[in-house]
Scaffold this motif. Structure first.
Motif, PDB file in Angstrom:
ATOM      1  N   PRO A 214     -75.820 -48.505 -52.555  1.00  0.00           N
ATOM      2  CA  PRO A 214     -74.530 -48.593 -53.452  1.00  0.00           C
ATOM      3  C   PRO A 214     -74.797 -48.704 -54.665  1.00  0.00           C
ATOM      4  O   PRO A 214     -75.975 -49.731 -54.976  1.00  0.00           O
ATOM      5  CB  PRO A 214     -73.608 -49.461 -52.542  1.00  0.00           C
ATOM      6  CG  PRO A 214     -74.406 -50.368 -51.731  1.00  0.00           C
ATOM      7  CD  PRO A 214     -75.709 -49.352 -51.425  1.00  0.00           C
ATOM      8  N   THR A 215     -73.859 -48.403 -55.780  1.00  0.00           N
ATOM      9  CA  THR A 215     -74.355 -48.894 -56.980  1.00  0.00           C
ATOM     10  C   THR A 215     -73.775 -50.430 -57.159  1.00  0.00           C
ATOM     11  O   THR A 215     -73.009 -50.955 -56.492  1.00  0.00           O
ATOM     12  CB  THR A 215     -73.415 -48.060 -58.036  1.00  0.00           C
ATOM     13  OG1 THR A 215     -71.926 -48.209 -57.772  1.00  0.00           O
ATOM     14  CG2 THR A 215     -73.791 -46.630 -57.889  1.00  0.00           C
ATOM     15  N   PRO A 216     -74.127 -50.971 -58.199  1.00  0.00           N
ATOM     16  CA  PRO A 216     -73.294 -52.439 -58.300  1.00  0.00           C
ATOM     17  C   PRO A 216     -71.725 -52.127 -58.702  1.00  0.00           C
ATOM     18  O   PRO A 216     -71.115 -53.087 -58.076  1.00  0.00           O
ATOM     19  CB  PRO A 216     -73.888 -52.861 -59.837  1.00  0.00           C
ATOM     20  CG  PRO A 216     -75.253 -52.250 -59.847  1.00  0.00           C
ATOM     21  CD  PRO A 216     -74.957 -50.762 -59.244  1.00  0.00           C
ATOM     22  N   GLN A 217     -71.250 -51.213 -58.997  1.00  0.00           N
ATOM     23  CA  GLN A 217     -69.876 -51.152 -59.222  1.00  0.00           C
ATOM     24  C   GLN A 217     -69.245 -50.912 -57.934  1.00  0.00           C
ATOM     25  O   GLN A 217     -67.924 -51.399 -57.313  1.00  0.00           O
ATOM     26  CB  GLN A 217     -69.513 -49.843 -60.121  1.00  0.00           C
ATOM     27  CG  GLN A 217     -70.046 -50.071 -61.450  1.00  0.00           C
ATOM     28  CD  GLN A 217     -71.324 -49.735 -61.794  1.00  0.00           C
ATOM     29  OE1 GLN A 217     -71.869 -49.229 -61.115  1.00  0.00           O
ATOM     30  NE2 GLN A 217     -71.923 -50.025 -62.993  1.00  0.00           N
ATOM     31  N   GLN A 218     -69.823 -50.224 -56.906  1.00  0.00           N
ATOM     32  CA  GLN A 218     -69.230 -50.140 -55.460  1.00  0.00           C
ATOM     33  C   GLN A 218     -69.645 -51.403 -54.826  1.00  0.00           C
ATOM     34  O   GLN A 218     -68.786 -51.624 -54.017  1.00  0.00           O
ATOM     35  CB  GLN A 218     -70.136 -48.765 -54.873  1.00  0.00           C
ATOM     36  CG  GLN A 218     -69.960 -47.524 -55.346  1.00  0.00           C
ATOM     37  CD  GLN A 218     -70.869 -46.537 -54.620  1.00  0.00           C
ATOM     38  OE1 GLN A 218     -72.150 -46.832 -54.405  1.00  0.00           O
ATOM     39  NE2 GLN A 218     -70.123 -45.312 -54.130  1.00  0.00           N
ATOM     40  N   LEU A 219     -70.491 -52.206 -55.030  1.00  0.00           N
ATOM     41  CA  LEU A 219     -70.766 -53.242 -54.258  1.00  0.00           C
ATOM     42  C   LEU A 219     -69.581 -54.502 -54.910  1.00  0.00           C
ATOM     43  O   LEU A 219     -69.142 -55.032 -53.969  1.00  0.00           O
ATOM     44  CB  LEU A 219     -71.893 -53.941 -54.465  1.00  0.00           C
ATOM     45  CG  LEU A 219     -73.123 -53.335 -54.008  1.00  0.00           C
ATOM     46  CD1 LEU A 219     -74.490 -53.968 -54.365  1.00  0.00           C
ATOM     47  CD2 LEU A 219     -73.050 -53.756 -52.398  1.00  0.00           C
ATOM     48  N   GLN A 222     -66.358 -52.986 -52.969  1.00  0.00           N
ATOM     49  CA  GLN A 222     -66.539 -52.770 -51.569  1.00  0.00           C
ATOM     50  C   GLN A 222     -67.700 -53.798 -51.093  1.00  0.00           C
ATOM     51  O   GLN A 222     -68.665 -53.286 -50.870  1.00  0.00           O
ATOM     52  CB  GLN A 222     -66.754 -51.368 -51.044  1.00  0.00           C
ATOM     53  CG  GLN A 222     -65.755 -50.575 -51.341  1.00  0.00           C
ATOM     54  CD  GLN A 222     -65.882 -49.156 -51.000  1.00  0.00           C
ATOM     55  OE1 GLN A 222     -65.855 -49.073 -49.821  1.00  0.00           O
ATOM     56  NE2 GLN A 222     -66.242 -48.080 -51.793  1.00  0.00           N
ATOM     57  N   PRO A 223     -67.449 -55.110 -51.115  1.00  0.00           N
ATOM     58  CA  PRO A 223     -68.534 -55.851 -50.685  1.00  0.00           C
ATOM     59  C   PRO A 223     -68.995 -55.627 -49.189  1.00  0.00           C
ATOM     60  O   PRO A 223     -70.294 -56.182 -49.154  1.00  0.00           O
ATOM     61  CB  PRO A 223     -67.668 -57.375 -50.702  1.00  0.00           C
ATOM     62  CG  PRO A 223     -66.507 -57.372 -51.600  1.00  0.00           C
ATOM     63  CD  PRO A 223     -66.050 -55.799 -51.541  1.00  0.00           C
ATOM     64  N   ALA A 224     -68.475 -55.317 -48.446  1.00  0.00           N
ATOM     65  CA  ALA A 224     -68.965 -54.826 -47.066  1.00  0.00           C
ATOM     66  C   ALA A 224     -70.118 -53.934 -47.386  1.00  0.00           C
ATOM     67  O   ALA A 224     -70.973 -53.806 -46.417  1.00  0.00           O
ATOM     68  CB  ALA A 224     -68.013 -54.340 -46.216  1.00  0.00           C
ATOM     69  N   LEU A 225     -70.444 -53.052 -48.387  1.00  0.00           N
ATOM     70  CA  LEU A 225     -71.346 -52.192 -48.568  1.00  0.00           C
ATOM     71  C   LEU A 225     -72.933 -52.905 -48.887  1.00  0.00           C
ATOM     72  O   LEU A 225     -73.845 -52.334 -48.992  1.00  0.00           O
ATOM     73  CB  LEU A 225     -71.155 -51.317 -49.938  1.00  0.00           C
ATOM     74  CG  LEU A 225     -70.193 -50.305 -49.301  1.00  0.00           C
ATOM     75  CD1 LEU A 225     -70.083 -49.597 -50.870  1.00  0.00           C
ATOM     76  CD2 LEU A 225     -70.495 -49.300 -48.405  1.00  0.00           C
ATOM     77  N   ALA A 226     -72.620 -54.348 -49.011  1.00  0.00           N
ATOM     78  CA  ALA A 226     -73.928 -55.167 -49.291  1.00  0.00           C
ATOM     79  C   ALA A 226     -75.137 -54.922 -48.111  1.00  0.00           C
ATOM     80  O   ALA A 226     -76.279 -55.005 -48.184  1.00  0.00           O
ATOM     81  CB  ALA A 226     -73.696 -56.752 -49.120  1.00  0.00           C
TER      82      ALA A 226
END
Length: 241
Positions: A214-219, A222-226
């Motif tokens: 994921p991109t920083p924007q996506q993180l 959507q913190p679950a994408l960590a």
């Protein structure tokens, strides 16, 4: 014949609740990375291998594709795709990717999202797709990343408060069975080199490999994408005839 897990009621119910099932392409966090690899689809005749609910087929038509053939093994998927599509240039057919036969040089573009890791003989499928594409045409597809698929028992390991993803049995290719919405979901692990070499052996030139994260924007959104920063879950590959 491939395992038809998507027609199992409990699996289909669970899968239908995923964000990518509810929101389509916008619910798939890897979609921007896939879209960046797509050629101009205007006027193209497209085959979508493992079309699911038909989200990509309908989007391709919105981008000017001349026609889209969506193929899937699941009657549940095809019924939903047909119900949500009112476009004579988009048609759906039932097909098993293990035994797929396509007309020679009939398509200008081939696409697949998270379907090829259900296929035991990817070399045969790659050769079938190659023959079905016109010269100069492209194939873009996503699969579960082999690092994600490799473990005999996939899942996070925790030791001393630290989490890690096991990568055991990476060089042992073949069946992997996991419990995801239903017990015994059958997939096939291949090393990344095996997938790329199958494409090359079929005659393709590999244009791009994206080990998606994921991109920083996506993180931020959507913190679950960590989790996807710790190990690659998907590989996206673009190849050309």
């Amino acid at each position: 014949m491939a395992q038809n897990i998507y027609d199992t009621p409990e699996f289909f119910q669970g899968y239908s609740g995923l964000a990518r099932s509810v929101h389509g392409l916008d619910g798939a966090p890897e979609w921007p990375a896939i879209r960046a690899l797509l050629p101009d689809l205007a006027g193209r005749h497209i085959v979508d291998l493992g079309c699911g609910f038909g989200w990509f087929a309908r989007w391709a038509r919105s981008q000017g594709a001349a026609s889209v053939l969506g193929l899937d093994l699941s009657e549940n998927m095809l019924a939903r795709a047909r119900a949500e599509t009112s476009d004579p240039a988009v048609r759906y057919e039932r097909a098993d990717l293990e035994t797929l036969d396509l007309p020679r040089e009939a398509f200008d573009f081939a696409y697949s999202s998270l379907a090829f890791h259900y296929v035991a003989d990817f070399g045969r499928l790659a050769a079938t797709i190659f023959r079905a594409l016109k010269p100069g045409s492209q194939l873009v597809f996503s699969i579960e990343h082999p690092i994600y698929m490799a473990p005999a028992q996939p899942g996070w390991l925790t030791k001393d408060g630290q989490r890690s993803w096991p990568v055991d049995h990476y060089a042992v290719e073949g069946e992997r069975r996991t419990d995801w919405f239903a017990k015994g979901v059958l997939k096939y692990h291949r090393r990344l080199a095996t997938t790329l070499n199958a494409l090359i052996d079929a005659g393709f030139s590999v244009r791009r490999l994206v080990e998606w994260s994921p991109t920083p924007q996506q993180l931020h959104a959507q913190p679950a994408l960590a989790d996807e920063m710790e190990r690659p879950m998907m590989a996206i590959i673009a190849a050309q005839k």
